[in-house]
Each structure stands twice: as structure tokens, then as C-alpha cells.
Design an enzyme around this catalytic site. Sequence first.
Site, PDB file in Angstrom:
ATOM      1  N   TYR A 128       0.798  -1.084  -0.127  1.00  0.00           N
ATOM      2  CA  TYR A 128       0.224   0.083   0.035  1.00  0.00           C
ATOM      3  C   TYR A 128       0.839   1.374  -0.088  1.00  0.00           C
ATOM      4  O   TYR A 128       0.318   2.325   0.275  1.00  0.00           O
ATOM      5  CB  TYR A 128      -0.948   0.028   1.286  1.00  0.00           C
ATOM      6  CG  TYR A 128      -2.256  -0.753   1.168  1.00  0.00           C
ATOM      7  CD1 TYR A 128      -2.190  -1.824  -0.088  1.00  0.00           C
ATOM      8  CD2 TYR A 128      -3.112  -0.616   2.000  1.00  0.00           C
ATOM      9  CE1 TYR A 128      -3.302  -2.621  -0.158  1.00  0.00           C
ATOM     10  CE2 TYR A 128      -4.392  -1.389   1.760  1.00  0.00           C
ATOM     11  CZ  TYR A 128      -4.338  -2.378   0.533  1.00  0.00           C
ATOM     12  OH  TYR A 128      -5.364  -3.058   0.530  1.00  0.00           O
ATOM     13  N   LYS A 180       2.394 -14.855   3.353  1.00  0.00           N
ATOM     14  CA  LYS A 180       2.461 -15.711   2.295  1.00  0.00           C
ATOM     15  C   LYS A 180       3.667 -15.848   2.050  1.00  0.00           C
ATOM     16  O   LYS A 180       4.419 -15.674   0.677  1.00  0.00           O
ATOM     17  CB  LYS A 180       1.617 -14.780   1.358  1.00  0.00           C
ATOM     18  CG  LYS A 180       1.158 -15.643  -0.208  1.00  0.00           C
ATOM     19  CD  LYS A 180       0.219 -16.628  -0.021  1.00  0.00           C
ATOM     20  CE  LYS A 180      -0.047 -17.234  -1.186  1.00  0.00           C
ATOM     21  NZ  LYS A 180      -0.842 -18.644  -1.087  1.00  0.00           N
ATOM     22  N   ASP A 215      -4.014 -17.390   2.913  1.00  0.00           N
ATOM     23  CA  ASP A 215      -5.410 -18.103   2.229  1.00  0.00           C
ATOM     24  C   ASP A 215      -5.941 -19.059   3.159  1.00  0.00           C
ATOM     25  O   ASP A 215      -7.301 -19.303   3.102  1.00  0.00           O
ATOM     26  CB  ASP A 215      -5.180 -18.780   0.659  1.00  0.00           C
ATOM     27  CG  ASP A 215      -3.538 -19.343   0.945  1.00  0.00           C
ATOM     28  OD1 ASP A 215      -2.890 -19.039   1.799  1.00  0.00           O
ATOM     29  OD2 ASP A 215      -3.427 -20.191  -0.066  1.00  0.00           O
ATOM     30  N   ASP A 239      -5.816  -5.518   5.852  1.00  0.00           N
ATOM     31  CA  ASP A 239      -7.217  -4.794   5.258  1.00  0.00           C
ATOM     32  C   ASP A 239      -8.185  -5.812   4.935  1.00  0.00           C
ATOM     33  O   ASP A 239      -9.239  -5.526   5.331  1.00  0.00           O
ATOM     34  CB  ASP A 239      -6.628  -4.307   4.044  1.00  0.00           C
ATOM     35  CG  ASP A 239      -7.800  -3.027   3.581  1.00  0.00           C
ATOM     36  OD1 ASP A 239      -8.771  -3.090   4.313  1.00  0.00           O
ATOM     37  OD2 ASP A 239      -7.509  -2.533   2.370  1.00  0.00           O
TER      38      ASP A 239
END
Length: 347
Positions: A128, A180, A215, A239
Amino acid sequence: MNSTSPTIAATLIPGDGIGPEITEATLEVLDALGAPFVWDRQVAGMAGVNACGDPLPPACLDSIRSTRLALKGPLETPIGGGYRSSNVRLREEFKLYANLRPARTIVPGGRYDDIDLVLVRENNEGLYMGYEHFIPIDGDPHAVGMSTGINTRQGCRRIVHFAFDYAIRKGRKKVTVVHKANIMKALTGIFLETARQIHEAEYAGRIEFEEVIVDACAMKLVMNPWQFDVLVTTNLFGDILSDEIAGLVGGLGMAPGANIGEHAAIFEAVHGSAPDIAGKGIANPIALMLAAAMMLDHVERPDLGDRLRAAIDATLNTDQVRTGDLGGKATTREFAAALVKRIQASA
Ligand code: NAI
């Protein structure tokens, strides 16, 4: 307030749309509670544009620089005119690196009961940061879109420490780091690596620690959210997951958030300015009230924060006073009045 209690200066930004309505209700309730805040009222968002052509006027920034503490209603980002989001500017300006989003079941009988989760999101780094561009090829100006994410060791350390310290201070059992690193080995690998190192060096034996891939985490939150306690993650994953956990307890209408940094702390309702119901007096003020309760915790008045949360529970569940979004008929003011009665009864 007891006349001998110390007061605390704080900036108040009522915001746009339903912001002023839910702010007035929140102030009434804080008064009844004897909260220590002395407010410096400022405008931002559309109210800032209308007042002085800037969605984040210098006077508002100066006020937060001086108080280092703010309660903020929702801000509209004007579309067009090249304005950047005031919320993002506030995060950058005051290096509000930690976004704290608790999700707790308040009204039982929804899809999930007894949810009590806290998500700690890194708020300044990751994908971001806005390092994005297009590459034109063969006359297509947007033939390729590129984005660069950056996570620093210092940024990872800061947020991981924040999550562990918060969890221990609040008597929580477990911190889960969400990553991740199997695919984004550098960008989120550094986050996982830092979390492991910090846990090993400073928190081993003091609190449980686990790792989960984002995930899988998203799925586990839907299948068995009770297995989690405090989650800490990078900006983009945070987020998404913070809205997911808000969904577990009935959506954004009841979700408070805190943005905490080295130079200031800003507390807010997570929802927006709800232009469709603005001015009708029917908005649910609970998210902003819960944000105010987090602000009381932050200034080391958890006694008042707990009283406010308990009074909200009792008003909703014992008195059955609820606004329309929760299936009730109460107006914003009627809900605030019922809550004030509960607070007075708990004195
Ligand atoms: P929104 O959250 O304002 O509204 C979505 C839906 O939820 C609407 O139907 C609204 O009536 C309802 N809702 C929201 N809060 C409610 C409450 N307290 N009580 C009862 N119903 C409630 O999201 P939307 O419409 O996407 O955004 C409107 C404006 O708010 C935009 O300008 C957006 O940029 C801004 N915004 C500001 C945020 C902030 O300052 N933190 C966060 C999200 C949006």
C-alpha cells in the site's frame, strides 16, 4: 467528571455524513461516563473542503500534533480534484503504523456467537505504499500495471512487538502471524522471519505463537474462528482480514478501529459516512462509541472503557434498544439516551 480528575486534551473530528450525528451521541455518552477528554473540534474530509478547500486542513493537523490523540468520524474523500484520502494522509503524517481492529460478538444469535478476535495490521508499508506505475506498449498506455511492495525489518519489528505486547497486556493466549512467505518470499518472508525471531528472543514461554498462510487463514476464519485470538499481518492481508472478522460479528456497523503510531493515536468507526441515511437521525453510533472505549483504554482508563462496553451490551441485549440496522426502531438519540441511563445506573 470528578473536578479533581486530570483532563486529557484530544482532537475531535466529527466528519461527514452521519459523522456529526454519531459524534454527538458519543459525546453525550462520554459525558455521562465522566471521561477525561477536553475536546478541540476540527474539520476534515468534505467538511474541510467546504470550510477551507482542504480535506485535511493545517489547523486539524496542528491540533493532532499538539494533542497526539483524536476521535474521528468518517471522512468523505471528494471524487475528482486530485484529493488524496485524508485517512491515508493521517496514517502517513503521524506514522500510525498499527491498525487495531477488534471483533467481538455483541448481539448474539448471528451466524457466529462468542467471537472475540483482534487483528493487528501493519498500516504503513507493504503493497500500500503506492509505488505503482503503468508501462505503455504499442499505443496501449496501460499495457502493463506494476506495483512494488516494501516491508522493512524495522517496520516488521515494530508491528510484531506491538502485537505481542498488546496480547500480553490484554491477557490474550495466542498470537498468530499471517503471511504468504511460501510465494512472496522476500516481501512477506521478512515479516514471518522477524516474527519468529522476536518470539524466540523475547516472548517464548510467555504467550503461544503460531504461523498461518493467509489463504488458509481466510478459510479457517470462516470454518472455525474460535481457534484464533490475536492475529498480526501485513498491510494488504490485514485490510482484507479485518473486514472478514468484522463480517463474523455482523458487519462494519459495529466495528471500531484504532490507528496507533509513535506520534499520535487516532480512533475511529470503521464504516463510512453513510450518505444514504445522513441527516435522518437513524444511524447506529455503536462503532464510534466502541472506538471511544478503545481510546479510554489507550489513555489508561480501561475502567471507563469496560463500563462503556458493558453498558452498550446491556442496552442492546437487556433493554433491547437497537437502531434500524440491528432490526430495532430506536433513533440515534434514543439509543444514546438509553445508554446514558445504563451508564448512570452502573455508577
Ligand atoms: P458506508 O460505510 O458509508 O455505507 C455502507 C452502508 O452501510 C450504507 O448503506 C450505510 O447506510 C450503512 N451504514 C454505514 N454506517 C452505518 C451506521 N453507523 N449505522 C447504520 N448504517 C450504516 O460506505 P460507502 O457508502 O462505501 O462510503 C460512503 C463514504 O464514506 C465514501 O465517501 C467513502 O470514501 C467514505 N468512507 C470513509 C471511511 C473513513 O473515514 N474511515 C471508511 C469507509 C468509507
